[in-house]
Design a protein around this motif. Structure first.
Motif: not given
Length: 204
Positions: A154-161
């Motif tokens: 999701p656009d803007g969600l940080c952290g590992p994919e």
């Protein structure tokens, strides 16, 4: 008998070539002005090093407050509402072993990413899969079109994919709506253990 060291007015005469107290402390120029000694290069270098250490300490002390919204290391840039304390999508707390938690809040929607080995129990507790039912029953979820390289975050969600393949769960009924995406094992028939999860829900 007058003191030999006094002049006519009783003032002590200054011996020729003698230095005054001011001259002894800092030296004087030819006009009699006191000269102040300037700190040497070594003193200046030590002072600058001390200031750098202090500035670095202040930066790391307040690093989270300055680099994350709300001073919360879990919050991704752009979040407009804080999720305080223990995060609970749909009113159900994340698993006890949840790690590497990140969240994005925007326009009343929260997206939370975390990693856990207790995803099956979480799915039961949040009401997405009834107890005793298969976790990958299509009555409760389905395969989700997710790129294997994880670039569908999701656009803007940080952290590992999230790594594909992915299984999607969506709550049904009148309760709080929660959507959950979970990493599947490479064969696609079971969930990864541990698995990364993205839970989406309304926060009002």
């Amino acid at each position: 008998m007058r003191d030999a060291g006094k002049g006519a007015g009783g003032v002590v005469a200054e011996e020729p070539g003698g230095a005054s107290d001011a001259e002894g402390a800092g030296g004087a120029d030819h006009e009699g002005h006191v000269r102040r000694r300037r700190p040497g290069p070594a003193v200046v270098a030590v002072g600058l090093a001390f200031l750098a250490v202090v500035a670095g300490g202040v930066f790391w002390l307040f690093h989270d407050e300055w680099s994350h919204p709300f001073g919360d290391a879990r919050a991704c840039a752009g979040s407009d509402a804080a999720l305080t304390g223990r995060i609970a999508p749909g009113g159900v707390p994340l698993p006890e072993d949840a790690t590497d938690i990140h969240y994005l809040t925007r326009h009343g929607l929260a997206e939370v990413s975390f990693r856990s080995a207790r995803v099956p129990d979480y799915l039961h507790r949040v009401g997405l899969v009834p107890e005793g039912e298969p976790l990958m029953d299509e009555d409760y979820g389905g395969a989700y079109g997710w790129a294997d390289d994880g670039h569908d975050m999701p656009d803007g969600l940080c952290g590992p994919e999230l790594k594909g393949p992915v299984w999607s769960y969506r709550s049904r009924g009148s309760g709080p709506g929660v959507g959950v995406l979970v990493e599947r094992a490479p064969g696609g028939t079971t969930l990864r253990t541990p698995a990364r999860v993205i839970a989406s829900y309304d926060i009002g």
